[in-house]
Motif scaffolding. Structure first.
Motif, PDB file in Angstrom:
ATOM      1  N   ALA A  32       0.764  -4.577  -1.686  1.00  0.00           N
ATOM      2  CA  ALA A  32      -0.117  -5.611  -2.233  1.00  0.00           C
ATOM      3  C   ALA A  32      -0.764  -5.146  -3.531  1.00  0.00           C
ATOM      4  CB  ALA A  32      -1.187  -5.977  -1.215  1.00  0.00           C
ATOM      5  N   LYS A  35      -5.173  -7.151  -2.348  1.00  0.00           N
ATOM      6  CA  LYS A  35      -5.027  -6.810  -0.927  1.00  0.00           C
ATOM      7  C   LYS A  35      -5.505  -7.885   0.034  1.00  0.00           C
ATOM      8  CE  LYS A  35      -3.980  -2.519  -2.131  1.00  0.00           C
ATOM      9  NZ  LYS A  35      -2.563  -2.084  -2.095  1.00  0.00           N
ATOM     10  N   TYR A  36      -4.901  -7.840   1.196  1.00  0.00           N
ATOM     11  CA  TYR A  36      -5.350  -8.590   2.374  1.00  0.00           C
ATOM     12  C   TYR A  36      -6.259  -7.643   3.152  1.00  0.00           C
ATOM     13  CZ  TYR A  36      -4.319  -9.302   7.454  1.00  0.00           C
ATOM     14  OH  TYR A  36      -4.358  -9.403   8.822  1.00  0.00           O
ATOM     15  N   TRP A  37      -7.528  -7.983   3.241  1.00  0.00           N
ATOM     16  CA  TRP A  37      -8.439  -7.108   4.001  1.00  0.00           C
ATOM     17  C   TRP A  37      -9.466  -7.982   4.714  1.00  0.00           C
ATOM     18  CZ3 TRP A  37      -7.200  -2.622   5.604  1.00  0.00           C
ATOM     19  CH2 TRP A  37      -8.154  -1.804   6.219  1.00  0.00           C
ATOM     20  N   LYS A  39      -9.744 -10.556   8.588  1.00  0.00           N
ATOM     21  CA  LYS A  39      -9.133 -11.731   9.230  1.00  0.00           C
ATOM     22  C   LYS A  39     -10.205 -12.745   9.583  1.00  0.00           C
ATOM     23  CE  LYS A  39      -6.307  -8.355  11.612  1.00  0.00           C
ATOM     24  NZ  LYS A  39      -4.882  -8.315  11.904  1.00  0.00           N
ATOM     25  N   SER A 124       4.902  -1.690   9.245  1.00  0.00           N
ATOM     26  CA  SER A 124       4.815  -2.833  10.160  1.00  0.00           C
ATOM     27  C   SER A 124       5.196  -4.117   9.425  1.00  0.00           C
ATOM     28  CB  SER A 124       3.429  -2.948  10.789  1.00  0.00           C
ATOM     29  OG  SER A 124       2.454  -3.206   9.814  1.00  0.00           O
ATOM     30  N   SER A 156       2.264  -8.911  12.188  1.00  0.00           N
ATOM     31  CA  SER A 156       1.406  -8.131  11.288  1.00  0.00           C
ATOM     32  C   SER A 156       1.167  -9.003  10.064  1.00  0.00           C
ATOM     33  CB  SER A 156       2.137  -6.843  10.906  1.00  0.00           C
ATOM     34  OG  SER A 156       1.532  -6.234   9.799  1.00  0.00           O
ATOM     35  N   GLY A 157      -0.085  -9.116   9.642  1.00  0.00           N
ATOM     36  CA  GLY A 157      -0.415 -10.031   8.546  1.00  0.00           C
ATOM     37  C   GLY A 157       0.471  -9.828   7.329  1.00  0.00           C
ATOM     38  N   SER A 158       0.568  -8.573   6.878  1.00  0.00           N
ATOM     39  CA  SER A 158       1.302  -8.310   5.646  1.00  0.00           C
ATOM     40  C   SER A 158       2.808  -8.586   5.797  1.00  0.00           C
ATOM     41  CB  SER A 158       1.071  -6.867   5.194  1.00  0.00           C
ATOM     42  OG  SER A 158       1.396  -5.979   6.229  1.00  0.00           O
ATOM     43  N   ARG A 161       4.563 -11.498   3.977  1.00  0.00           N
ATOM     44  CA  ARG A 161       5.020 -11.401   2.583  1.00  0.00           C
ATOM     45  C   ARG A 161       6.373 -10.723   2.460  1.00  0.00           C
ATOM     46  NH1 ARG A 161      -0.652  -8.879   1.520  1.00  0.00           N
ATOM     47  NH2 ARG A 161       0.669  -7.045   1.798  1.00  0.00           N
ATOM     48  N   SER A 209      -5.029  -0.454  10.591  1.00  0.00           N
ATOM     49  CA  SER A 209      -5.635  -1.386   9.640  1.00  0.00           C
ATOM     50  C   SER A 209      -6.359  -2.495  10.406  1.00  0.00           C
ATOM     51  CB  SER A 209      -4.582  -1.957   8.693  1.00  0.00           C
ATOM     52  OG  SER A 209      -3.493  -2.456   9.401  1.00  0.00           O
ATOM     53  N   MET A 213     -10.145  -3.117   9.460  1.00  0.00           N
ATOM     54  CA  MET A 213     -10.516  -4.428   8.900  1.00  0.00           C
ATOM     55  C   MET A 213     -11.662  -5.046   9.681  1.00  0.00           C
ATOM     56  SD  MET A 213      -7.182  -6.723   8.231  1.00  0.00           S
ATOM     57  CE  MET A 213      -5.793  -5.983   7.422  1.00  0.00           C
ATOM     58  N   MET A 260     -11.427  -2.611  -2.368  1.00  0.00           N
ATOM     59  CA  MET A 260     -11.161  -2.718  -0.930  1.00  0.00           C
ATOM     60  C   MET A 260     -11.634  -1.445  -0.213  1.00  0.00           C
ATOM     61  SD  MET A 260      -7.546  -3.056   1.143  1.00  0.00           S
ATOM     62  CE  MET A 260      -6.940  -1.438   0.665  1.00  0.00           C
ATOM     63  N   ASP A 300      -3.266   1.853   0.148  1.00  0.00           N
ATOM     64  CA  ASP A 300      -3.452   1.004   1.330  1.00  0.00           C
ATOM     65  C   ASP A 300      -4.156   1.786   2.433  1.00  0.00           C
ATOM     66  OD1 ASP A 300      -2.294  -1.577   0.483  1.00  0.00           O
ATOM     67  OD2 ASP A 300      -0.620  -0.262  -0.004  1.00  0.00           O
ATOM     68  N   ALA A 301      -3.870   1.443   3.687  1.00  0.00           N
ATOM     69  CA  ALA A 301      -4.612   2.056   4.786  1.00  0.00           C
ATOM     70  C   ALA A 301      -4.053   3.438   5.129  1.00  0.00           C
ATOM     71  CB  ALA A 301      -4.579   1.127   5.994  1.00  0.00           C
TER      72      ALA A 301
HETATM   73  O1  PMV Z   1      -0.605  -6.199   7.855  1.00  0.00           O
HETATM   74  P1  PMV Z   1      -1.567  -5.147   8.283  1.00  0.00           P
HETATM   75  O2  PMV Z   1      -2.380  -5.580   9.448  1.00  0.00           O
HETATM   76  O3  PMV Z   1      -0.892  -3.828   8.491  1.00  0.00           O
HETATM   77  O4  PMV Z   1      -2.630  -4.922   7.084  1.00  0.00           O
HETATM   78  C1  PMV Z   1      -2.250  -4.479   5.798  1.00  0.00           C
HETATM   79  C2  PMV Z   1      -3.442  -4.082   5.022  1.00  0.00           C
HETATM   80  C3  PMV Z   1      -3.213  -3.440   3.676  1.00  0.00           C
HETATM   81  O5  PMV Z   1      -1.947  -2.819   3.611  1.00  0.00           O
HETATM   82  C4  PMV Z   1      -4.263  -2.370   3.439  1.00  0.00           C
HETATM   83  C5  PMV Z   1      -3.348  -4.452   2.537  1.00  0.00           C
HETATM   84  C6  PMV Z   1      -2.187  -5.369   2.298  1.00  0.00           C
HETATM   85  O6  PMV Z   1      -2.444  -6.484   1.796  1.00  0.00           O
HETATM   86  O7  PMV Z   1      -1.031  -5.014   2.551  1.00  0.00           O
END
Ligand code: PMV
Length: 336
Positions: A32, A35-37, A39, A124, A156-158, A161, A209, A213, A260, A300-301
């Motif tokens: 990213a 970032k997605y940070w 929920k 993930s 997983s959110g990311s 994408r 993450s 988060m 972030m 990232d994380a």
């Molecule tokens: O998709 P997750 O739950 O692993 O979260 C990803 C979080 C970051 O990698 C830190 C940011 C992102 O947007 O990928």
């Protein structure tokens, strides 16, 4: 709304009674730039904000899946069998529960990843995206990419994408059911763009993450500023893409990652993914920039940095980061 309700809605009218013998799919991992940070819904992974990523070309996960007659799912990662009692296997099995045609259906899932696993390198993201793409083939659902993105998001959110190559925006959506929260492929190509993975050796057990988060959203005073930062950064990134302004792209991505991490650091208990080596590498990036080399980082994380630069800066950067693992987000446009 539960995950299973989302799956039922997306698979309405589709059958998973006739499985192919086996199916295989690849999904790239993604990094990213915004970032997605955080929920707004942890059950179906609805984000607080939009985010924007770049997929890493041929770096990602290849997953092969078949139905098997067995008592448990059989899972391998890079050819190593994974014990069903591990957190990894349980998370995978719980995701597969959403798709089993009968309660006794079991799967053989073999995943090969050509990126380091669980080192904050979005394993993930590509893992769940590849799994959803493989399931789509196994049952011949022929879902559209947005539906696949929503299913991947449930893992997983990311991962929402990682259905596409190139630049991807994950729109946060507003509906409670999240059918409007999925990736959208952006048209811009940037053949000269390079991502360098600067991997640090760390033995530290990573904080997921998901947990980090949640803690940030619940306890950080700084978190209230994050949605505004994202709004500004999303706009700036889109402008940088449209005008092919690399310095702007890099600056926004680096500042966004640091912001972030600042929200995490102000959570309680604090979350700090950086190691001393992470900070040292940041200073090396800033030193390179002071010498006129256009290179930026994102993080990232985990403690690793991902360097952003263009092909013409590679040689100079490699003198400082000789171990850099190079990724070409647009691999068809030549190497180097
Ligand atoms: O998709 P997750 O739950 O692993 O979260 C990803 C979080 C970051 O990698 C830190 C940011 C992102 O947007 O990928």
């Amino acid at each position: 709304m539960k995950k299973i309700d989302v799956v039922r809605q997306i698979l309405a009218g589709k059958s998973n009674s006739i499985a192919k013998k086996t199916a295989q799919a690849f999904a790239p991992t993604n990094i990213a730039l915004c970032k997605y940070w955080g929920k707004r819904n942890g059950e179906i992974n609805l984000p607080m904000t939009a985010s924007l990523s770049i997929s890493l070309g041929d770096k990602g996960a290849t997953t092969t899946i078949s139905e098997i007659a067995a008592r448990h799912d059989q899972i391998t990662l890079n050819q190593q069998p994974i014990d069903i009692e591990t957190a990894f296997a349980k998370r995978l099995a719980a995701f597969l529960d959403l798709f089993r045609p009968t309660p006794t259906t079991r799967y053989q899932v073999n995943t090969e990843m050509n990126i380091p696993v669980a080192a904050g390198l979005a394993s993930s993201a590509c893992g769940f995206a590849a799994l959803v793409l493989a399931l789509d083939q196994l049952y011949d659902w022929r879902l559209d990419p947005q539906s696949l993105s929503i299913l991947a998001r449930l893992g997983s959110g990311s991962a929402s994408r990682s259905i596409w190559q190139g630049f991807v925006e994950w729109r946060e959506g507003e509906a409670a059911h999240g059918m409007d929260s999925h990736g959208v492929s952006l048209p811009e190509q940037w053949p000269e763009l390079r991502i360098g993975l600067h991997l640090l050796n760390t033995q530290q057990k990573p904080l997921s993450s998901r947990e980090a988060m949640l803690r940030t959203v619940q306890t950080s005073q700084l978190y209230s500023a994050w949605p505004n930062q994202v709004r500004t950064d999303m706009q700036a990134l889109k402008q940088a893409l449209a005008t092919k302004d690399f310095a702007r792209l890099g600056q926004v991505a680096e500042a966004n990652a640091l912001a972030m991490h600042a929200t995490m650091m102000s959570a309680w208990p604090p979350v700090i993914y950086s190691q001393p080596e992470t900070i040292a590498a940041m200073r090396q990036v800033w030193q390179l920039r002071a010498e006129g080399i256009e290179v930026y980082f994102t993080q990232d994380a985990g403690p690793n940095l991902k360097l952003l630069f263009q092909a013409n800066a590679l040689a100079a950067i490699q003198t400082v980061f000789p171990q850099l693992q190079l990724c070409l987000p647009f691999p068809r446009h030549g190497k180097g």
